[in-house]
Structure formats: C-alpha cells, structure tokens
Design a protein around this motif. Structure first.
Motif, PDB file in Angstrom:
ATOM      1  N   CYS A 110       2.499   4.425  -4.615  1.00  0.00           N
ATOM      2  CA  CYS A 110       2.058   3.897  -3.308  1.00  0.00           C
ATOM      3  C   CYS A 110       1.910   2.381  -3.359  1.00  0.00           C
ATOM      4  N   PRO A 111       2.700   1.649  -2.581  1.00  0.00           N
ATOM      5  CA  PRO A 111       2.609   0.185  -2.628  1.00  0.00           C
ATOM      6  C   PRO A 111       1.390  -0.346  -1.888  1.00  0.00           C
TER       7      PRO A 111
ATOM      8  N   GLN B 272       0.218   6.642   6.158  1.00  0.00           N
ATOM      9  CA  GLN B 272       0.914   7.884   6.560  1.00  0.00           C
ATOM     10  C   GLN B 272       2.406   7.581   6.724  1.00  0.00           C
TER      11      GLN B 272
ATOM     12  N   LEU C  42       9.196   1.985   3.960  1.00  0.00           N
ATOM     13  CA  LEU C  42       8.418   3.230   3.947  1.00  0.00           C
ATOM     14  C   LEU C  42       8.028   3.665   5.362  1.00  0.00           C
TER      15      LEU C  42
ATOM     16  N   CYS D 244      -4.692   4.863   4.693  1.00  0.00           N
ATOM     17  CA  CYS D 244      -3.355   5.307   4.254  1.00  0.00           C
ATOM     18  C   CYS D 244      -2.418   5.098   5.430  1.00  0.00           C
TER      19      CYS D 244
ATOM     20  N   ALA E  66      -3.353   2.943  -1.466  1.00  0.00           N
ATOM     21  CA  ALA E  66      -4.182   3.733  -0.562  1.00  0.00           C
ATOM     22  C   ALA E  66      -4.766   4.965  -1.238  1.00  0.00           C
ATOM     23  N   ARG E  67      -4.382   5.199  -2.483  1.00  0.00           N
ATOM     24  CA  ARG E  67      -4.816   6.425  -3.153  1.00  0.00           C
ATOM     25  C   ARG E  67      -5.853   6.127  -4.233  1.00  0.00           C
TER      26      ARG E  67
ATOM     27  N   LYS F 258      -7.059  10.527  -0.614  1.00  0.00           N
ATOM     28  CA  LYS F 258      -6.690   9.397   0.249  1.00  0.00           C
ATOM     29  C   LYS F 258      -7.026   9.731   1.692  1.00  0.00           C
TER      30      LYS F 258
HETATM   31  S1  SF4 Z   1       2.858   5.806   0.100  1.00  0.00           S
HETATM   32 FE1  SF4 Z   1       0.653   5.230   0.173  1.00  0.00          FE
HETATM   33  S2  SF4 Z   1       0.327   4.532   2.282  1.00  0.00           S
HETATM   34 FE2  SF4 Z   1       2.274   5.695   2.251  1.00  0.00          FE
HETATM   35  S3  SF4 Z   1       1.729   7.812   2.790  1.00  0.00           S
HETATM   36 FE3  SF4 Z   1       1.682   7.688   0.552  1.00  0.00          FE
HETATM   37  S4  SF4 Z   1      -0.470   7.173   0.070  1.00  0.00           S
HETATM   38 FE4  SF4 Z   1      -0.204   6.735   2.246  1.00  0.00          FE
END
Ligand code: SF4
Ligand code: SF4
Lengths: 262, 182
Positions: free
Chosen positions: A120-121, A79, A229, A77, A124-125, A156
């Motif tokens: 989430c692009p 973060q 992001l 992820c 990661a989830r 995640k």
């Molecule tokens: S958008 Fe995706 S990569 Fe970014 S913090 Fe959320 S889960 Fe993690």
C-alpha cells in the motif's frame, strides 16, 4: 480480480476532502477510533506501533515568515479502484468485490504476513503488535459495529462499512432502494463529525450525490495518481502547492494526472 | 531374536485393529458428544401455546424503525400479557415471579448467535420464513436443548459459513467477504 484492472461497480463510495476547510483538529481520528473499537495505545509516542485508520498529516509549503503556510491532510484508506494490497494477499483476507467498491479486510482470515502493508503506497494499513487493551469501563462502551482485532492481524479503514449495511436496512424498512441510497443516507463517522464540513461522502458516480460534482471540480485531485491505483478518495484545495504535494514522491518529471510538478 | 519373542503378544494385526476401532469410536461417537455441554433455557417457554393463541413470530420478534432487528423481546413486551400470572402453566409462574416482578431480564440462550465478526441483516432476509434458518420452535412446547461447544462457546445450532455461502450462491447473491463480515 484481474491484476492491474479497475473493477467497475454501479455504486462507487467515495470521499472528497476539502483541505482548505480542514483545520487539523483531529475530530475525524477520534470519531474513527470510537466507531471502530481502536484501543488507546499503551505508548502512543511510538509511531512505529500506533494504529490509526484515519490519520491527519501536516503539510507545509516549506517557506518562512509571512509566506509560511500549512495544510492538514486526513488520510483514510483510499479504497483504491485497483488496489495494490489485494493481489498480494496470499490468503484472500482482503478483497474488492462488493458493490460500492469498499476494500474489505477480514481479520480472522489474515495471517499477519503484512505483504499488503508493504504494497500500500498510502500507508493506510496497520498491524496489531499487541492485543487491544481497553481501560476499565471502556469495554462497556465498545461499538457493536466493528469486531475487535487480536494481536497479529492487519486492519484498515473500511469507510465504516457497518453504517453502509445499516443504511441499506433502513432503506428496506422504509420501502426505499437499498442499492441506490440517497445522498447522506450513509455517512462514515469521520464525515459525520467533521466540524468544518471538510469531509463529504457519497456515490461519486451518482449525479444526485454532492460528491459527484466535488470530485470533478477543477481543484480536485487524488494522491499519487500516477501510480494508477485509482483511489476513491479525492482531495480539493485551491492552493497550488497543496495540490502539487498530492503527487510528491515517485516524481518522474512527467506530470501525474495532468498536474505539473515543480 | 529373543526380544521379538517377548513382544509376541503386543504386536500384530489384532491389537492394531482393536486400537483403530476404539479410536474411531472415540472420534466419531464419544468426542462429538463430549465437546458439547447441554443447557436448558432458564424458563420453559412454549412457543406452541403462544402460536395457538394466534400470535405471529413478528408479534414478539420485531424490527425497529431503522430496519435493525430487535431479536428476543424484553420483559416490557412479555409483561403486556404476563404482568401477573394469567394461566395455569408452572413455567409462567416461574417467569412472572422470578423475572418479571423482580424486573430482571431472562438470560435466554440464543441458538443462532453468530461470532462478533459477522454482520447479519434480518431485514435483507425478510422474504424467507423464520424456520428456514431457525429451529422450528413454533411447534414446540419445550424449547430444544441448547448445545454449547465447550471450546468455542458457540451454539451447535448456529448457522455455519458454508450454509450461508451455499444459499447465497444458489440465489445469485454476492459472496464477497464484506457482505457478511464486519
Ligand atoms: S492500496 Fe492502501 S489505500 Fe489502496 S485500498 Fe489497499 S489499503 Fe487502501
Ligand atoms: S497481512 Fe493479512 S491481509 Fe495483509 S497480505 Fe498478509 S494475510 Fe493478507
């Protein structure tokens, strides 16, 4: 958190992954699964349902013969400084509020709507389609660092957050400063295990941490930077084709983060 | 019309009131009692007598070198004094004969066990006195009754999330989820 703004923290835990060092061995994925009590999949060939907080992707320069090259890209992820997943959660089961900037995920609070997964692009989830089943004997080896998740919630990577808490406790015990951990005092399992040292970890805002310089190096980049992001995970590669792939989709023709697209 | 007459005894305000009061009693008095089973500790451990010998909480409940908390002492610690019976209390005899000499750890009931998804750092809370969160067992000769929630399996005495949050708020400490959850 105000939508669209990056929240600032005194400490920003970040990862810098050197893609030229990564051999794609997958030790980080294994270490992650052990550390975070991710049960072996009943059918790991079903990629719609597998669950892997840390996932190594294979990249190719799409050339043949002597020109062919591959690279491997471990994806935790990010973060994100301005996460897409947080504002969409209807029950505040995920938030970015703690010093250090790690995006939390609270399993008992999650209602499994999966809005965050759609947002989430970085993919990661992961959603728990089934209750975890630990093969006989393995339940005795579960880690106390992470709580087990039931069917129906999303999970995640959290940069092995319990290791952060433990590092702070150690600093307190030794009379150090838990709010200003020394470089290396807090290491996620993947960074610790990587046999080639491809994964570096630390406070990207702290000059005394190795990642401070690494994240600002001329070959450093982040994935899909143009989306804004503001990820806390950085990649490094001397190979241009690898760096270009970092911004490979949603290409607008305009260079994202000062890197030109072909 | 006839049906109404037949039902004369079972309608009206009085039976409703009786039922209402009965359910209130069940809900407020009976149920909270029934939901908890009562358990006693395997050994009647007296914190009081240990404190009277001049012992501090930290003599047995100590931090490890890495700042983590060891919680309850193991036989190894107790046996420093109680390898054999040294006093006249029958509870001590129970401990020595049934546990220490058999090399069996005592299955103590922990009043404050938190759910699996809670990360609690004793180190971060070191400046508080133990009794601010724990039952004041130091003054007790007999350990208090352990109330176990029959549904959840948790101890009744364990700290609730609102208590943690209130104290954090009052002391200006962050209440971000990750501060306490894992
Ligand atoms: S958008 Fe995706 S990569 Fe970014 S913090 Fe959320 S889960 Fe993690
Ligand atoms: S799946 Fe869970 S964490 Fe994700 S948006 Fe829905 S409730 Fe929030």
């Amino acid at each position: 958190m105000a939508h669209g703004a990056t929240k600032e923290f005194k400490v920003t835990w970040g990862m810098v992954i050197d893609l030229d060092k990564c051999t794609g061995c997958g030790a980080c994925m294994t270490a992650c699964q052990v550390e975070n009590n991710i049960a072996p999949m009943v059918d790991a060939s079903n990629k719609m349902r597998t669950l892997s907080w840390m996932l190594v992707f294979e990249l190719s320069n799409k050339k043949s013969g002597a020109e062919a090259e591959v690279a491997y890209l471990p994806r935790p992820c990010m973060q994100c400084g301005n996460p897409a997943c947080v504002p969409v959660c209807p029950v505040v089961a995920t938030e970015k509020n703690e010093e250090g900037g790690i995006v939390s995920q609270i399993y008992p609070r999650c209602i499994g709507c999966r809005y965050c997964m759609a947002a989430c692009p970085y993919h990661a989830r992961y959603f728990n389609w089934e209750d975890p089943i630990f093969p006989k004997g393995m339940e005795k080896a579960l880690s106390p660092s992470t709580s087990a998740r039931p069917r129906g919630v999303v999970e995640k990577c959290n940069f092995c957050h319990t290791r952060f808490m433990e590092a702070k406790d150690k600093a307190r015990q030794e009379g150090g400063n838990p709010e200003g951990l020394a470089d290396g005092a807090y290491m996620p399992a993947c960074a610790e295990i990587c046999p080639t040292g491809a994964i570096s970890f630390g406070d990207v805002k702290n000059k005394e941490h190795k990642v401070f310089d690494l994240a600002q190096g001329k070959d450093a980049f982040r994935l899909l930077e143009k989306l804004g992001l503001n990820p806390q995970v950085y990649y490094v590669s001397k190979r241009e084709w690898v760096r270009k792939l970092g911004d490979n989709y949603a290409a607008t023709g305009k260079p994202g983060a000062a890197k030109k697209h072909s | 019309m006839e049906e109404k007459k037949q039902c004369k005894g079972c309608g009206g305000a009085l039976p409703f009131l009786i039922g209402f009061v009965a359910m209130l009693v069940v809900g407020w008095v009976v149920f909270p009692k029934v939901i908890y089973s009562q358990k006693t500790q395997p050994v009647r451990f007296s914190h009081k007598i240990h404190q009277e010998q001049g012992m501090e909480c930290a003599n047995c409940h100590a931090f490890r070198d890495d700042g983590s908390y060891a919680g309850l002492p193991k036989n190894e610690k107790c046996q420093e004094c109680h390898a054999d019976v040294v006093g006249s209390d029958p509870a001590e005899k129970v401990y020595v004969e049934q546990y220490a000499q058999k090399n069996k750890e005592v299955p103590w009931l922990v009043y404050q066990y938190q759910p699996d998804n809670v990360f609690f750092s004793h180190k971060a809370h070191e400046s508080f006195e133990c009794k601010e969160c724990h039952l004041e067992v130091g003054k007790m000769d007999t350990p208090p009754v352990y109330y176990e929630n029959r549904l959840s399996g948790y101890s009744k005495q364990t700290m609730k999330m609102w208590q943690c949050e209130r104290c954090h708020a009052e002391n200006g400490v962050s209440n971000a989820c990750h501060v306490c959850h894992k």
